[in-house]
Design a protein around this motif. Structure first.
Motif, PDB file in Angstrom:
ATOM      1  N   TRP A  10     -20.936 -26.478  21.582  1.00  0.00           N
ATOM      2  CA  TRP A  10     -20.991 -25.287  22.331  1.00  0.00           C
ATOM      3  C   TRP A  10     -21.899 -24.135  21.826  1.00  0.00           C
ATOM      4  O   TRP A  10     -21.518 -23.039  21.240  1.00  0.00           O
ATOM      5  N   TYR A  21     -31.460 -18.703  22.834  1.00  0.00           N
ATOM      6  CA  TYR A  21     -32.116 -17.663  23.726  1.00  0.00           C
ATOM      7  C   TYR A  21     -33.399 -17.297  23.177  1.00  0.00           C
ATOM      8  O   TYR A  21     -33.590 -17.101  21.981  1.00  0.00           O
ATOM      9  N   GLN A  57     -35.944 -13.978  23.266  1.00  0.00           N
ATOM     10  CA  GLN A  57     -36.331 -12.452  23.393  1.00  0.00           C
ATOM     11  C   GLN A  57     -37.545 -12.057  23.221  1.00  0.00           C
ATOM     12  O   GLN A  57     -37.910 -11.936  22.051  1.00  0.00           O
ATOM     13  N   LYS A  88     -37.479  -6.672  26.244  1.00  0.00           N
ATOM     14  CA  LYS A  88     -37.023  -7.483  27.418  1.00  0.00           C
ATOM     15  C   LYS A  88     -35.449  -8.050  27.195  1.00  0.00           C
ATOM     16  O   LYS A  88     -35.210  -8.072  26.066  1.00  0.00           O
ATOM     17  N   ALA A  89     -35.046  -8.414  28.137  1.00  0.00           N
ATOM     18  CA  ALA A  89     -33.762  -9.002  27.761  1.00  0.00           C
ATOM     19  C   ALA A  89     -33.709 -10.557  27.332  1.00  0.00           C
ATOM     20  O   ALA A  89     -34.702 -11.227  27.509  1.00  0.00           O
ATOM     21  N   PRO A  90     -32.758 -11.153  26.793  1.00  0.00           N
ATOM     22  CA  PRO A  90     -32.897 -12.416  26.261  1.00  0.00           C
ATOM     23  C   PRO A  90     -33.018 -13.664  27.534  1.00  0.00           C
ATOM     24  O   PRO A  90     -32.319 -13.177  28.462  1.00  0.00           O
ATOM     25  N   LEU A 139     -32.098 -17.452  28.510  1.00  0.00           N
ATOM     26  CA  LEU A 139     -31.533 -18.696  28.219  1.00  0.00           C
ATOM     27  C   LEU A 139     -32.640 -19.657  28.033  1.00  0.00           C
ATOM     28  O   LEU A 139     -33.523 -20.133  28.653  1.00  0.00           O
ATOM     29  N   TYR A 165     -32.536 -16.342  19.121  1.00  0.00           N
ATOM     30  CA  TYR A 165     -30.922 -16.380  18.918  1.00  0.00           C
ATOM     31  C   TYR A 165     -30.384 -17.229  19.349  1.00  0.00           C
ATOM     32  O   TYR A 165     -30.347 -18.092  20.384  1.00  0.00           O
ATOM     33  N   GLN A 214     -26.066 -18.861  19.844  1.00  0.00           N
ATOM     34  CA  GLN A 214     -24.911 -18.237  20.364  1.00  0.00           C
ATOM     35  C   GLN A 214     -24.000 -19.172  20.340  1.00  0.00           C
ATOM     36  O   GLN A 214     -24.251 -20.367  20.871  1.00  0.00           O
ATOM     37  N   TYR A 226     -20.360 -20.360  21.793  1.00  0.00           N
ATOM     38  CA  TYR A 226     -19.376 -20.006  22.818  1.00  0.00           C
ATOM     39  C   TYR A 226     -17.954 -21.033  22.770  1.00  0.00           C
ATOM     40  O   TYR A 226     -17.213 -21.341  23.602  1.00  0.00           O
ATOM     41  N   TYR A 230     -13.541 -17.263  20.976  1.00  0.00           N
ATOM     42  CA  TYR A 230     -13.815 -15.757  20.920  1.00  0.00           C
ATOM     43  C   TYR A 230     -13.883 -15.306  19.552  1.00  0.00           C
ATOM     44  O   TYR A 230     -12.896 -15.859  18.898  1.00  0.00           O
ATOM     45  N   PRO A 231     -14.227 -14.427  19.322  1.00  0.00           N
ATOM     46  CA  PRO A 231     -15.594 -13.671  20.139  1.00  0.00           C
ATOM     47  C   PRO A 231     -16.826 -14.684  19.984  1.00  0.00           C
ATOM     48  O   PRO A 231     -17.040 -15.062  19.062  1.00  0.00           O
ATOM     49  N   TYR A 232     -17.439 -14.821  21.169  1.00  0.00           N
ATOM     50  CA  TYR A 232     -18.625 -15.217  21.024  1.00  0.00           C
ATOM     51  C   TYR A 232     -19.512 -14.464  20.157  1.00  0.00           C
ATOM     52  O   TYR A 232     -19.458 -13.263  20.224  1.00  0.00           O
ATOM     53  N   PHE A 260     -23.527 -14.440  17.932  1.00  0.00           N
ATOM     54  CA  PHE A 260     -24.658 -14.549  17.850  1.00  0.00           C
ATOM     55  C   PHE A 260     -25.404 -14.694  16.408  1.00  0.00           C
ATOM     56  O   PHE A 260     -24.687 -14.026  15.657  1.00  0.00           O
ATOM     57  N   GLN A 292     -28.239 -13.733  13.710  1.00  0.00           N
ATOM     58  CA  GLN A 292     -28.995 -12.457  13.450  1.00  0.00           C
ATOM     59  C   GLN A 292     -30.310 -12.589  13.957  1.00  0.00           C
ATOM     60  O   GLN A 292     -31.060 -11.452  13.944  1.00  0.00           O
ATOM     61  N   TRP A 297     -21.590  -9.230  21.596  1.00  0.00           N
ATOM     62  CA  TRP A 297     -20.784  -9.513  22.863  1.00  0.00           C
ATOM     63  C   TRP A 297     -19.683  -8.562  22.945  1.00  0.00           C
ATOM     64  O   TRP A 297     -18.766  -8.428  22.084  1.00  0.00           O
ATOM     65  N   TYR A 354     -11.962  -9.855  28.069  1.00  0.00           N
ATOM     66  CA  TYR A 354     -12.145  -9.769  26.456  1.00  0.00           C
ATOM     67  C   TYR A 354     -12.810  -8.431  25.893  1.00  0.00           C
ATOM     68  O   TYR A 354     -13.450  -7.848  26.807  1.00  0.00           O
ATOM     69  N   TYR A 372     -26.491  -4.840  28.364  1.00  0.00           N
ATOM     70  CA  TYR A 372     -27.027  -5.999  28.910  1.00  0.00           C
ATOM     71  C   TYR A 372     -25.702  -6.298  29.565  1.00  0.00           C
ATOM     72  O   TYR A 372     -24.620  -6.692  29.038  1.00  0.00           O
TER      73      TYR A 372
END
Lengths: 107, 122
Positions: free
Chosen positions: A32, A36, A38, A42-44, A46, A87, A89, A91, A94-96, A98, A100, B47, B59, B95
């Motif tokens: 899991w 990403y 980045q 800009k946004a990351p 996938l 990055y 991540q 999943y 919880y918590p997901y 990332f 560094q 997150w 969450y 985001y």
């Protein structure tokens, strides 16, 4: 919380190089894991999910592998557009969380 | 084409409130979990909050629990984040991100909106 540790933090490489970024989880996350990309301001975006599944439209020079606690993102032949921050991540739970980040710079 | 457009960021004093919005299009909004992820200036990704597509599960990160409230209006295809009692350490680009399934479990994020900057300062 599951800690995600990326190495290296910064990587200097040249166009055409093969590079590998490592992501380690503090406990097993099965497969899991997502990666990403980045770029500044800009946004990351996938790149891959489930450790090794490449997102549609992502160039095949990107590949992901690993399971359990150790994962890698490999770029087989660096292109100018690939210089960015990467990055991982988890999943799995919880918590997901990332990593560094790994900044890929032009040598 | 899937699109996420955030709004509502800005400068707010410590202790103040803001409400962020994320307008979604190009997919069946109610069929996917949605999340807020933030990035402090020059830092990594965190997150912050998530909401299942069905509206059953939410969450919150410990850092925002009790101060932030996530909500969604599936009739308007919009995700919200109500932020109260804001602190300097909440300063970040926020985001909005679409999850990979209807539940919050086992979600990667794709795509992400362009982000909205929240600055908490006096």
């Amino acid at each position: 919380d599951i800690q995600m540790t990326q190495s290296p933090s910064t990587l200097s490489a040249s166009v055409g190089d093969r590079v590998t970024i490592t992501c380690r989880a503090s406990e097993s996350i099965s497969s899991w894991l997502a990666w990403y990309q980045q770029k500044p301001g800009k946004a990351p975006k996938l790149l891959s999910y489930k450790a090794s599944s490449l997102e549609s439209g992502v160039p095949s020079r990107f590949s992901g592998s690993g399971s359990g606690t150790e994962f890698t993102l490999t770029i087989s032949s660096l292109q100018p557009d690939d210089f960015a921050t990467y990055y991982c991540q988890q999943y799995n739970s919880y918590p997901y969380t990332f990593g560094q980040g790994t900044k890929l710079e032009i040598k | 084409e899937v699109q996420l457009v955030e709004s509502g960021g800005g400068l707010v004093q410590p202790g103040g409130s803001l409400r962020l919005s994320c307008a979604a299009s190009g997919f069946t909004f109610s069929s996917y979990a949605m999340s807020w992820v933030r990035q402090a200036p020059g830092k990594g990704l965190e997150w912050v909050s998530g909401f299942s597509g069905s509206g059953v599960s939410t969450y919150y990160a410990d850092s925002v629990k009790g101060r932030f409230t996530i909500s969604r209006d599936n009739s308007k295809n919009t995700l919200y984040l109500q932020m109260n009692s804001l602190r300097a350490e909440d300063t970040a680009v926020y985001y909005c991100a679409k999850g990979s399934r209807i539940t919050l479990h086992y979600n990667w994020f794709d795509p992400w909106g362009q982000g909205t900057l929240v600055t908490v300062s006096s």
